[in-house]
Design a protein around this motif. Structure first.
Motif, PDB file in Angstrom:
ATOM      1  N   GLY A 181       4.058   5.804  -5.304  1.00 54.73           N
ATOM      2  CA  GLY A 181       4.007   5.840  -6.763  1.00 54.73           C
ATOM      3  C   GLY A 181       3.018   6.864  -7.285  1.00 54.73           C
ATOM      4  O   GLY A 181       3.217   7.466  -8.351  1.00 54.73           O
ATOM      5  N   LEU A 182       1.924   7.090  -6.551  1.00 54.11           N
ATOM      6  CA  LEU A 182       0.939   8.097  -6.938  1.00 54.11           C
ATOM      7  C   LEU A 182       1.392   9.496  -6.565  1.00 54.11           C
ATOM      8  O   LEU A 182       1.087  10.478  -7.266  1.00 54.11           O
ATOM      9  CB  LEU A 182      -0.408   7.796  -6.264  1.00 54.11           C
ATOM     10  CG  LEU A 182      -1.118   6.508  -6.700  1.00 54.11           C
ATOM     11  CD1 LEU A 182      -2.347   6.271  -5.828  1.00 54.11           C
ATOM     12  CD2 LEU A 182      -1.527   6.598  -8.171  1.00 54.11           C
TER      13      LEU A 182
ATOM     14  N   ILE B 227       0.837  -1.206   0.000  1.00 56.42           N
ATOM     15  CA  ILE B 227       0.000   0.000   0.000  1.00 56.42           C
ATOM     16  C   ILE B 227       0.869   1.252   0.000  1.00 56.42           C
ATOM     17  O   ILE B 227       0.613   2.209  -0.740  1.00 56.42           O
ATOM     18  CB  ILE B 227      -0.958  -0.014   1.208  1.00 56.42           C
ATOM     19  CG1 ILE B 227      -1.991  -1.133   1.041  1.00 56.42           C
ATOM     20  CG2 ILE B 227      -1.646   1.334   1.359  1.00 56.42           C
ATOM     21  CD1 ILE B 227      -2.864  -1.339   2.268  1.00 56.42           C
ATOM     22  N   ILE B 228       1.911   1.246   0.832  1.00 55.86           N
ATOM     23  CA  ILE B 228       2.816   2.398   0.891  1.00 55.86           C
ATOM     24  C   ILE B 228       3.483   2.620  -0.468  1.00 55.86           C
ATOM     25  O   ILE B 228       3.616   3.745  -0.942  1.00 55.86           O
ATOM     26  CB  ILE B 228       3.862   2.197   1.994  1.00 55.86           C
ATOM     27  CG1 ILE B 228       3.190   2.242   3.372  1.00 55.86           C
ATOM     28  CG2 ILE B 228       4.957   3.270   1.897  1.00 55.86           C
ATOM     29  CD1 ILE B 228       4.133   1.913   4.517  1.00 55.86           C
TER      30      ILE B 228
ATOM     31  N   LEU C 293       4.649  10.760  -6.123  1.00 55.55           N
ATOM     32  CA  LEU C 293       5.827  11.319  -6.781  1.00 55.55           C
ATOM     33  C   LEU C 293       5.499  12.070  -8.076  1.00 55.55           C
ATOM     34  O   LEU C 293       5.987  13.184  -8.288  1.00 55.55           O
ATOM     35  CB  LEU C 293       6.859  10.222  -7.038  1.00 55.55           C
ATOM     36  CG  LEU C 293       7.657   9.763  -5.816  1.00 55.55           C
ATOM     37  CD1 LEU C 293       8.622   8.648  -6.201  1.00 55.55           C
ATOM     38  CD2 LEU C 293       8.421  10.922  -5.194  1.00 55.55           C
ATOM     39  N   PRO C 294       4.677  11.489  -8.980  1.00 58.88           N
ATOM     40  CA  PRO C 294       4.334  12.265 -10.183  1.00 58.88           C
ATOM     41  C   PRO C 294       3.624  13.573  -9.855  1.00 58.88           C
ATOM     42  O   PRO C 294       3.838  14.582 -10.549  1.00 58.88           O
ATOM     43  CB  PRO C 294       3.410  11.321 -10.958  1.00 58.88           C
ATOM     44  CG  PRO C 294       3.779   9.953 -10.473  1.00 58.88           C
ATOM     45  CD  PRO C 294       4.119  10.127  -9.031  1.00 58.88           C
ATOM     46  N   ALA C 295       2.785  13.567  -8.816  1.00 60.50           N
ATOM     47  CA  ALA C 295       2.097  14.804  -8.436  1.00 60.50           C
ATOM     48  C   ALA C 295       3.094  15.850  -7.941  1.00 60.50           C
ATOM     49  O   ALA C 295       2.980  17.032  -8.265  1.00 60.50           O
ATOM     50  CB  ALA C 295       1.055  14.507  -7.359  1.00 60.50           C
ATOM     51  N   VAL C 296       4.075  15.408  -7.150  1.00 58.05           N
ATOM     52  CA  VAL C 296       5.107  16.327  -6.660  1.00 58.05           C
ATOM     53  C   VAL C 296       5.942  16.869  -7.819  1.00 58.05           C
ATOM     54  O   VAL C 296       6.224  18.066  -7.898  1.00 58.05           O
ATOM     55  CB  VAL C 296       6.009  15.619  -5.628  1.00 58.05           C
ATOM     56  CG1 VAL C 296       7.214  16.492  -5.274  1.00 58.05           C
ATOM     57  CG2 VAL C 296       5.220  15.275  -4.374  1.00 58.05           C
ATOM     58  N   GLN C 297       6.311  15.985  -8.738  1.00 65.09           N
ATOM     59  CA  GLN C 297       7.091  16.416  -9.896  1.00 65.09           C
ATOM     60  C   GLN C 297       6.309  17.386 -10.763  1.00 65.09           C
ATOM     61  O   GLN C 297       6.855  18.367 -11.276  1.00 65.09           O
ATOM     62  CB  GLN C 297       7.531  15.197 -10.697  1.00 65.09           C
ATOM     63  CG  GLN C 297       8.558  14.334  -9.979  1.00 65.09           C
ATOM     64  CD  GLN C 297       8.829  13.027 -10.699  1.00 65.09           C
ATOM     65  OE1 GLN C 297       8.080  12.637 -11.588  1.00 65.09           O
ATOM     66  NE2 GLN C 297       9.900  12.352 -10.318  1.00 65.09           N
TER      67      GLN C 297
END
Length: 286
Positions: free
Chosen positions: A23-24, A17-18, A26-30
């Protein structure tokens, strides 16, 4: 005594789950970081546009792309007093070449943040990493055929680096242009474009010192022709370097009215050529 603990299965489920959440996330942060960098890049172009107008108010003309000295100074140096960098400008010897004993240290002492896209991983010149570069280039104008009239754009084809378009805002060592020369309208004509992408022009050695001008009938370091599509891989001619960036899908541009646009790499090429001229009398607009 009975001890409470996670079973191995429960532990593996928690780890999974972590992993999914990371994975969800990191793209948002980038994406958030790129949005901030793109905003910063847009602000740099806005400052360029304001400085260009202030320069014109003072001199009744736009700066030349490069001074009329082989290996002289660039338009970026000319704009320094209008970007709150007057103290640095005063240290340049305008009559000397960019790499003279007086001028070269000013190219190397620090990167010029207002001339650097924060999304790019590079800020030094390819021919000598001691010199800092720029990611924002003047537009010399379009090459090829005017899509409206079917007549070839005016171009000096001398030299071996791609020639010189005569229908954009910036030129080498000739009479500078002013607002009266922008007959297509300031909101329809490009002034600056971005070259900041890592895969630029086949990763060829193309970045140069931000202070470097050009050589008559040969090359122009601080300004480029619009001859190739945005983010297109092109290695042949120095003056025809394609605009491109690390911003997904296109690059930033500054127009002659001081506004800033993000232009998609899928823009119709005829529209792109039309925007690059200041006097082509095309009807297309960005």
């Amino acid at each position: 005594m009975k001890r409470n603990a996670f079973t191995l299965v429960e532990l593996l489920v928690v780890i999974a789950i972590i992993g999914v959440l990371v994975g969800l996330l990191l793209p948002a942060v980038q994406a958030a970081r790129e949005a901030a960098r793109r905003m910063s890049c847009s602000n740099n172009f806005k400052q360029l546009g304001l400085s260009l107008h202030n320069y014109h108010d003072t001199h009744q003309a736009f700066p030349l792309g490069a001074t009329a000295i082989t290996q002289g100074l660039s338009l970026h140096v000319a704009l320094l007093p209008f970007m709150e960098q007057g103290n640095k400008y005063d240290r340049f010897i305008i009559e000397e070449v960019f790499n003279s004993a007086n001028n070269r240290p000013l190219t190397q002492d620090a990167p010029m943040a207002m001339y650097i896209c924060p999304s790019s991983p590079e800020n030094t010149a390819d021919d000598t990493e001691a010199d800092y570069t720029t990611h924002y280039y003047g537009v010399m104008g379009p090459t090829g055929t005017n899509p409206q009239s079917g007549v070839a754009y005016k171009e000096n084809t001398s030299g071996a680096h791609g020639g010189w378009s005569e229908q954009g805002l910036f030129r080498w060592g000739l009479k500078p242009k002013n607002f009266a020369n922008i007959v297509d309208g300031t909101s329809n004509s490009l002034a600056f474009g971005e070259i900041s992408w890592s895969e630029r022009n086949g990763n060829a050695t193309r970045y140069r010192a931000w202070t470097r001008g050009g050589q008559v009938n040969q090359y122009m370091a601080p300004a480029k022709n619009i001859a190739r599509a945005i983010n297109s891989d092109y290695t042949a001619l120095f003056n025809d370097m394609s605009m491109g960036s690390e911003h997904p899908g296109g690059a930033m541009f500054g127009l002659c009215d001081g506004s800033v646009r993000f232009v998609s790499e899928t823009i119709n090429f005829s529209t792109y050529l039309s925007a690059a001229s200041v006097n082509g009398r095309e009807s297309d607009g960005l």
